[in-house]
Write a protein that holds these residues in place. Structure first.
Motif: not given
Ligand SMILES: C[C@@H]1N[C@H](CN)[C@@H](O)[C@H](O)[C@@H]1O
Length: 442
Positions: A30, A32, A62, A64-65, A126-127, A169, A220, A222-223, A252, A264, A279, A286
């Motif tokens: 993976f 990120h 995280y 990435e958040w 990503h988000h 993703y 892939w 997500d959410i 997902r 996860e 993952c 990530f």
């Molecule tokens: C693989 C992970 N998935 C979560 C959501 N469950 C994401 O919120 C996180 O940042 C990452 O991408």
């Protein structure tokens, strides 16, 4: 045999079979990478699932958040941001700072090859909504700003040149460019995320352009998927499978369909009767987190154990790397990938192309574990968690010759009333999890 065609209804989609490659490959990487890699900051707090979501989002590990951690206006990341960049510095202001000046996709692809990975999954959006490809539907992307390169395109070509499959993703339900109410708990994830038809249309068109441009082996998501366009899902999936014959999707998509289940970290319900994938980051994040060095990420021994335990129970391991903003992979993460690859060079015969054995894993009283995989009538027996210098080890209910795949290991097998006693002459802990072939014993 003529290529199977799918049409945009659930009856057709539900005839899709998981292609053999996804069952054979066992191990993916993976990635990120994005604007969040510039600040590269999160507190090293908890593993997903250790605390309830209200606590989790206040000090989110995280990295990435980062956007949401600013949006909630408190917590370690927020305080760090104000101190380092100032209260008025917006998340989007990181875009021109992301240069990827040392990024060499071929170097990444060669490292992934050496690690033994059979597929890669890269975040295309990503988000935070920033796209790592030249989307026709937004200029908030890595060609128009920041690196000014088609990261998805260049990496896809480099990875495929090494004979590795490329997956993508996509953050289907959360895009903070369309809806950015701060997320304080899990319910907010689904309650306030991207509530408009405009976003549903945007995300559908982006997912289609990703399929048409890159033809990914794995999609892939997500959410989740926007409720407003859920009835369009079969059309997307039919288009994807018709375009990418051996394509697979995860679970997902609002629970409406899946080729494989996902876990996860330790979160997620899976069982060995259905194909699944685990993952996790090498640490608690990530995205690259400057607070996660060699001491804070999974040791090589545990990473190899994780792969073995996952594969023995019908899973694939999708281990994450979080590259730095300049395009280099942190040395401590590279070290783990190389250790995996070295172990797989010796023991991969018991991993790649195997299937679940009819025997289930056994945890022994001294905390070691015995895992099994099968290839036709041949059984592979993995002994996990041995202490340095162990001299002998009993394997229950397996009788007959057990041949170590590690040719350095000197062993003798002794038949006992309950199975086989292995006399290990020179076990060293850098041999990690041992694998033995029991020909014809599945
Ligand atoms: C693989 C992970 N998935 C979560 C959501 N469950 C994401 O919120 C996180 O940042 C990452 O991408």
């Amino acid at each position: 045999m003529s290529k199977k065609r799918f049409i945009g209804n659930w009856e057709s989609i539900k005839t899709h079979q998981v292609p053999e490659w996804y069952d054979d490959c066992k191990f993916g990487i993976f990635i990120h990478w994005g604007l969040y890699s510039v600040p590269a900051y999160a507190p090293h707090t908890w593993e997903l699932g250790e605390v309830d979501s209200k606590e989790w989002f206040l000090d989110n590990p995280y990295a990435e958040w980062y956007y949401n951690s600013l949006n909630i206006g408190k917590g370690h990341t927020y305080d760090h941001h104000v101190e380092k960049y100032g209260r008025d510095f917006k998340y989007e202001d990181f875009a021109p700072m992301w240069k990827a000046e040392n990024w060499d996709p071929d170097k990444w692809a060669k490292l992934f090859k050496k690690s033994g990975a059979q597929y890669v999954v890269l975040t295309t959006k990503h988000h935070d909504g920033f796209c790592l490809y030249p989307s026709k539907y937004t200029d908030f992307n890595c060609v128009k700003m920041g690196p000014k390169r088609d990261i998805t395109g260049e990496l896809t070509n480099a990875v495929r040149a090494e004979g590795i499959r490329m997956g993508l993703y996509y953050s289907g339900l959360i895009d903070w460019q369309y809806a950015n109410d701060p997320i304080f708990e899990d319910d907010d994830l689904f309650g306030t995320s991207s509530p408009t038809f405009e976003y549903a249309d945007y995300s559908y068109k982006q997912m289609m352009e990703l399929v048409d441009t890159y033809e990914p082996s794995v999609f892939w998501n997500d959410i989740g998927w926007p409720k407003q366009s859920e009835e369009m899902m079969p059309y997307f999936l039919a288009h994807y499978y018709n375009k990418v014959e051996e394509g697979v999707v995860n679970d997902r998509f609002n629970g409406r369909f899946r080729d494989f289940l996902t876990k996860e970290y330790k979160q997620g319900k899976v069982d060995r009767s259905e194909k699944w994938e685990m993952c996790r980051g090498m640490g608690l994040s990530f995205g690259y987190n400057e607070n996660e060095g060699d001491e804070q990420i999974i040791p090589e021994k545990d990473l190899i154990s994780l792969l073995v335990g996952t594969v023995a129970n019908n899973g694939n391991l999708l281990i994450n790397v979080g590259p730095k903003a300049d395009g280099t992979i942190p040395k401590e993460q590279e070290k783990r990938l190389l250790a995996l690859g070295k172990w797989l060079e010796t023991n991969g015969e018991g991993i790649y192309g195997t299937r679940c054995s009819r025997r289930e894993s056994v945890v022994m009283d001294n905390d070691t574990a015995v895992h099994f995989t099968a290839k036709g009538s041949d059984l592979y027996v993995f002994v996990d968690g041995l202490e340095e210098g162990t001299k002998e080890f009993d394997i229950p209910n397996i009788f007959g010759e057990l041949t170590p795949l590690n040719k350095e290991l000197q062993t003798e097998s002794e038949k006992t009333a309950s199975g086989t006693r292995l006399h290990l002459k020179n076990y060293r802990k850098d041999m990690y999890t041992l694998c033995f072939k029991a020909a014809g014993q599945e």
